[in-house]
Design an enzyme around this catalytic site. Structure first.
Site, PDB file in Angstrom:
ATOM      1  N   LYS A   1      -5.934 -14.115 -21.421  1.00 52.16           N
ATOM      2  CA  LYS A   1      -5.088 -15.174 -22.005  1.00 52.16           C
ATOM      3  C   LYS A   1      -6.001 -16.238 -22.618  1.00 52.16           C
ATOM      4  O   LYS A   1      -7.196 -16.311 -22.274  1.00 52.16           O
ATOM      5  CB  LYS A   1      -4.200 -15.857 -20.946  1.00 52.16           C
ATOM      6  CG  LYS A   1      -4.939 -16.459 -19.732  1.00 52.16           C
ATOM      7  CD  LYS A   1      -5.577 -17.799 -19.927  1.00 52.16           C
ATOM      8  CE  LYS A   1      -6.320 -18.257 -18.701  1.00 52.16           C
ATOM      9  NZ  LYS A   1      -7.220 -19.420 -18.963  1.00 52.16           N
TER      10      LYS A   1
ATOM     11  N   GLY B   1      -9.993 -12.256 -13.998  1.00 52.26           N
ATOM     12  CA  GLY B   1      -9.802 -11.870 -12.601  1.00 52.26           C
ATOM     13  C   GLY B   1      -8.364 -12.096 -12.175  1.00 52.26           C
ATOM     14  O   GLY B   1      -7.766 -11.286 -11.467  1.00 52.26           O
TER      15      GLY B   1
ATOM     16  N   ASP C   1      -4.070 -19.286 -11.819  1.00 57.39           N
ATOM     17  CA  ASP C   1      -3.910 -18.596 -13.107  1.00 57.39           C
ATOM     18  C   ASP C   1      -3.157 -17.279 -13.000  1.00 57.39           C
ATOM     19  O   ASP C   1      -2.806 -16.685 -13.993  1.00 57.39           O
ATOM     20  CB  ASP C   1      -5.312 -18.233 -13.639  1.00 57.39           C
ATOM     21  CG  ASP C   1      -5.722 -19.119 -14.779  1.00 57.39           C
ATOM     22  OD1 ASP C   1      -6.809 -18.907 -15.318  1.00 57.39           O
ATOM     23  OD2 ASP C   1      -4.934 -20.007 -15.119  1.00 57.39           O
TER      24      ASP C   1
HETATM   25  C1  LIG Z   1      -7.657 -24.532 -15.119  1.00 59.08           C
HETATM   26  C2  LIG Z   1      -7.214 -23.131 -15.456  1.00 59.08           C
HETATM   27  O1  LIG Z   1      -8.325 -22.332 -15.816  1.00 59.08           O
HETATM   28  C3  LIG Z   1      -6.213 -23.146 -16.595  1.00 59.08           C
HETATM   29  O2  LIG Z   1      -5.954 -21.855 -17.018  1.00 59.08           O
HETATM   30  C4  LIG Z   1      -6.582 -22.482 -14.230  1.00 59.08           C
HETATM   31  O3  LIG Z   1      -5.522 -23.240 -13.750  1.00 59.08           O
HETATM   32  C5  LIG Z   1      -7.591 -22.242 -13.124  1.00 59.08           C
HETATM   33  O4  LIG Z   1      -7.009 -21.224 -12.368  1.00 59.08           O
HETATM   34  P1  LIG Z   1      -7.933 -20.338 -11.403  1.00 59.08           P
HETATM   35  O5  LIG Z   1      -9.211 -19.971 -12.098  1.00 59.08           O
HETATM   36  O6  LIG Z   1      -7.058 -19.271 -10.837  1.00 59.08           O
HETATM   37  O7  LIG Z   1      -8.297 -21.444 -10.319  1.00 59.08           O
HETATM   38  P2  LIG Z   1      -8.298 -21.181  -8.774  1.00 59.08           P
HETATM   39  O8  LIG Z   1      -9.184 -20.000  -8.467  1.00 59.08           O
HETATM   40  O9  LIG Z   1      -6.900 -21.227  -8.281  1.00 59.08           O
HETATM   41  O10 LIG Z   1      -9.030 -22.541  -8.317  1.00 59.08           O
HETATM   42  C6  LIG Z   1     -10.447 -22.673  -8.477  1.00 59.08           C
HETATM   43  C7  LIG Z   1     -10.774 -24.143  -8.303  1.00 59.08           C
HETATM   44  O11 LIG Z   1     -10.375 -24.861  -9.491  1.00 59.08           O
HETATM   45  C8  LIG Z   1      -9.814 -26.130  -9.129  1.00 59.08           C
HETATM   46  N1  LIG Z   1      -8.424 -26.194  -9.641  1.00 59.08           N
HETATM   47  C9  LIG Z   1      -7.806 -25.074 -10.139  1.00 59.08           C
HETATM   48  C10 LIG Z   1      -6.535 -25.195 -10.676  1.00 59.08           C
HETATM   49  C11 LIG Z   1      -5.902 -26.460 -10.642  1.00 59.08           C
HETATM   50  N2  LIG Z   1      -4.659 -26.630 -11.139  1.00 59.08           N
HETATM   51  N3  LIG Z   1      -6.545 -27.547 -10.121  1.00 59.08           N
HETATM   52  C12 LIG Z   1      -7.799 -27.441  -9.635  1.00 59.08           C
HETATM   53  O12 LIG Z   1      -8.379 -28.429  -9.178  1.00 59.08           O
HETATM   54  C13 LIG Z   1      -9.888 -26.230  -7.625  1.00 59.08           C
HETATM   55  O13 LIG Z   1     -11.117 -26.865  -7.306  1.00 59.08           O
HETATM   56  C14 LIG Z   1      -9.944 -24.776  -7.185  1.00 59.08           C
HETATM   57  O14 LIG Z   1     -10.582 -24.620  -5.936  1.00 59.08           O
HETATM   58  N1  LIG Z   2     -11.185  -8.654 -10.784  1.00 63.62           N
HETATM   59  C1  LIG Z   2     -12.030  -9.649 -11.098  1.00 63.62           C
HETATM   60  N2  LIG Z   2     -12.527  -9.777 -12.349  1.00 63.62           N
HETATM   61  C2  LIG Z   2     -13.376 -10.806 -12.645  1.00 63.62           C
HETATM   62  N3  LIG Z   2     -13.787 -11.758 -11.779  1.00 63.62           N
HETATM   63  C3  LIG Z   2     -13.302 -11.653 -10.527  1.00 63.62           C
HETATM   64  C4  LIG Z   2     -12.416 -10.613 -10.129  1.00 63.62           C
HETATM   65  N4  LIG Z   2     -12.100 -10.797  -8.830  1.00 63.62           N
HETATM   66  C5  LIG Z   2     -12.762 -11.895  -8.432  1.00 63.62           C
HETATM   67  N5  LIG Z   2     -13.504 -12.419  -9.425  1.00 63.62           N
HETATM   68  C6  LIG Z   2     -14.327 -13.633  -9.318  1.00 63.62           C
HETATM   69  O1  LIG Z   2     -13.653 -14.677 -10.068  1.00 63.62           O
HETATM   70  C7  LIG Z   2     -14.591 -15.420 -10.847  1.00 63.62           C
HETATM   71  C8  LIG Z   2     -13.910 -15.940 -12.080  1.00 63.62           C
HETATM   72  O2  LIG Z   2     -13.308 -14.836 -12.705  1.00 63.62           O
HETATM   73  P1  LIG Z   2     -12.519 -14.946 -14.094  1.00 63.62           P
HETATM   74  O3  LIG Z   2     -13.160 -13.996 -15.023  1.00 63.62           O
HETATM   75  O4  LIG Z   2     -11.085 -14.817 -13.811  1.00 63.62           O
HETATM   76  O5  LIG Z   2     -12.798 -16.433 -14.589  1.00 63.62           O
HETATM   77  P2  LIG Z   2     -12.234 -17.044 -15.908  1.00 63.62           P
HETATM   78  O6  LIG Z   2     -12.254 -16.061 -17.032  1.00 63.62           O
HETATM   79  O7  LIG Z   2     -12.967 -18.315 -16.077  1.00 63.62           O
HETATM   80  O8  LIG Z   2     -10.729 -17.306 -15.579  1.00 63.62           O
HETATM   81  P3  LIG Z   2      -9.968 -18.704 -15.596  1.00 63.62           P
HETATM   82  O9  LIG Z   2      -9.412 -18.864 -16.950  1.00 63.62           O
HETATM   83  O10 LIG Z   2      -8.947 -18.472 -14.526  1.00 63.62           O
HETATM   84  O11 LIG Z   2     -10.980 -19.761 -15.223  1.00 63.62           O
HETATM   85  C9  LIG Z   2     -15.721 -14.427 -11.144  1.00 63.62           C
HETATM   86  O12 LIG Z   2     -16.949 -15.128 -11.230  1.00 63.62           O
HETATM   87  C10 LIG Z   2     -15.709 -13.477  -9.938  1.00 63.62           C
HETATM   88  O13 LIG Z   2     -16.677 -13.876  -8.963  1.00 63.62           O
END
Ligand SMILES: C[C@](O)(CO)[C@H](O)COP(=O)(O)OP(=O)(O)OC[C@H]1O[C@@H](n2ccc(N)nc2=O)[C@H](O)[C@@H]1O
Ligand SMILES: Nc1ncnc2c1ncn2[C@@H]1O[C@H](COP(=O)(O)OP(=O)(O)OP(=O)(O)O)[C@@H](O)[C@H]1O
Length: 266
Positions: free
Chosen positions: A8, A98, A132
């Site tokens: 996305k 992820g 997410d």
């Molecule tokens: C900010 C976005 O990337 C927008 O797409 C997402 O909401 C993040 O979603 P995500 O990667 O699934 O984040 P999560 O794995 O749930 O959270 C990772 C860390 O990001 C911060 N976090 C995330 C989402 C949110 N609404 N507030 C936060 O403060 C928190 O410190 C959390 O511990």
């Molecule tokens: N199936 C998976 N694919 C990718 N990363 C994964 C998975 N499962 C766990 N992870 C962990 O999640 C972390 C972040 O993954 P992801 O690729 O979703 O980040 P992102 O693209 O920045 O997504 P977001 O937009 O939610 O921040 C990776 O560094 C990895 O350690």
């Protein structure tokens, strides 16, 4: 059974307030794009997870698909499965890769083992795996708010445009991007701004994370500027970065970016 979890982009991302649970309330538009992983699940004699393609950081048991299995197993009598993930969606890119894998895993298990979960029930399970994840259950353009896991439907179809996604050789962690953010209530909601003409988005629709991420990663700022110079109608970093997308009327010539970055013409 095989599914193809897609990525996305975030169009606009406003961090509005810090929540008591340590998360932040935000506003964003989630828009699905055609960069995909491949996820296969087959019955097996023991739980296993293997992956090919891009190297996934972290331990197998921390993979969101494996976490999804253990979560569902608490509520359903599931057999052991072998999970194979071919990883193509850039990691740490702000593309939700992820999170998408986790949501598609829930959808796949629901179908394969006839769990009878509704869309709402699958969305609730997905919420537990990350902010997410929930979006990817219905997987259509939405206005998202609260932690990014509550939704309002919107009408948004960008299929008449050419979207280009540029991924620099940089990893930005979500936690890193949130550090230094100053939550600010919005004057005009993104729910309304997204209906403005796309030619006006450049001055109306912002990603708050750019101010913190660009400070440490000038190359990401440079990519956004280069996409505008190449004729983008709108360009922004996606989510917490590091990827940057551009929306064009025609496919641009971005060969000069292809040497140092992954460039996806969607
Ligand atoms: C900010 C976005 O990337 C927008 O797409 C997402 O909401 C993040 O979603 P995500 O990667 O699934 O984040 P999560 O794995 O749930 O959270 C990772 C860390 O990001 C911060 N976090 C995330 C989402 C949110 N609404 N507030 C936060 O403060 C928190 O410190 C959390 O511990
Ligand atoms: N199936 C998976 N694919 C990718 N990363 C994964 C998975 N499962 C766990 N992870 C962990 O999640 C972390 C972040 O993954 P992801 O690729 O979703 O980040 P992102 O693209 O920045 O997504 P977001 O937009 O939610 O921040 C990776 O560094 C990895 O350690």
């Amino acid at each position: 059974m095989i599914l193809f979890p897609n990525a996305k982009i975030n169009i606009g991302l406003n961090i509005t307030e810090r929540r008591p649970d340590g998360y932040h309330n935000l506003e964003t538009i989630f828009y699905p794009i055609d960069i995909k992983d491949a996820l296969e699940v087959v019955k097996s004699d023991k739980l296993s997870f293997t992956s090919t393609g891009l190297e996934i950081p972290g331990l197998m048991e921390d993979n969101l698909c494996v976490k999804g299995y253990h979560m569902l197993k608490q509520d359903y009598d599931l057999p052991p499965v072998s999970i194979h993930l071919h990883k193509h969606i850039p990691i740490g890119a702000g593309l939700g890769g992820g999170s998408s894998d986790a949501a598609f895993f829930i959808r796949l298990m629901n179908d394969k083992f006839k769990l009878g979960l509704s869309v709402d029930e699958m969305t609730d399970y997905a919420r537990r795996l990350g902010a997410d994840c929930a979006f990817f259950i219905e997987n259509k353009p939405v206005f998202a708010f609260e932690r990014g896991d509550e939704f309002e439907s919107i009408k948004l179809d960008l299929s008449a445009y050419k979207i280009v996604l540029v991924m620099p050789p940089v990893h930005v962690s979500t936690g890193e991007a949130f550090r230094g953010i100053k939550p600010t209530p919005v004057k005009d909601s993104l729910f309304d701004l997204i209906n403005e003409p796309i030619a006006d988005w450049k001055k109306l629709i912002k990603n708050d994370f750019e101010q913190t991420v660009f400070k440490n990663h000038a190359e990401i700022r440079g990519i956004k500027a280069a996409l505008y110079e190449a004729g983008a109608i709108y360009s922004s970093m996606s989510g917490t970065g590091a990827s940057v997308f551009g929306i064009f009327a025609e496919t641009p010539d971005l060969k000069f970016l292809e040497e140092e970055n992954q460039v996806f013409y969607l």
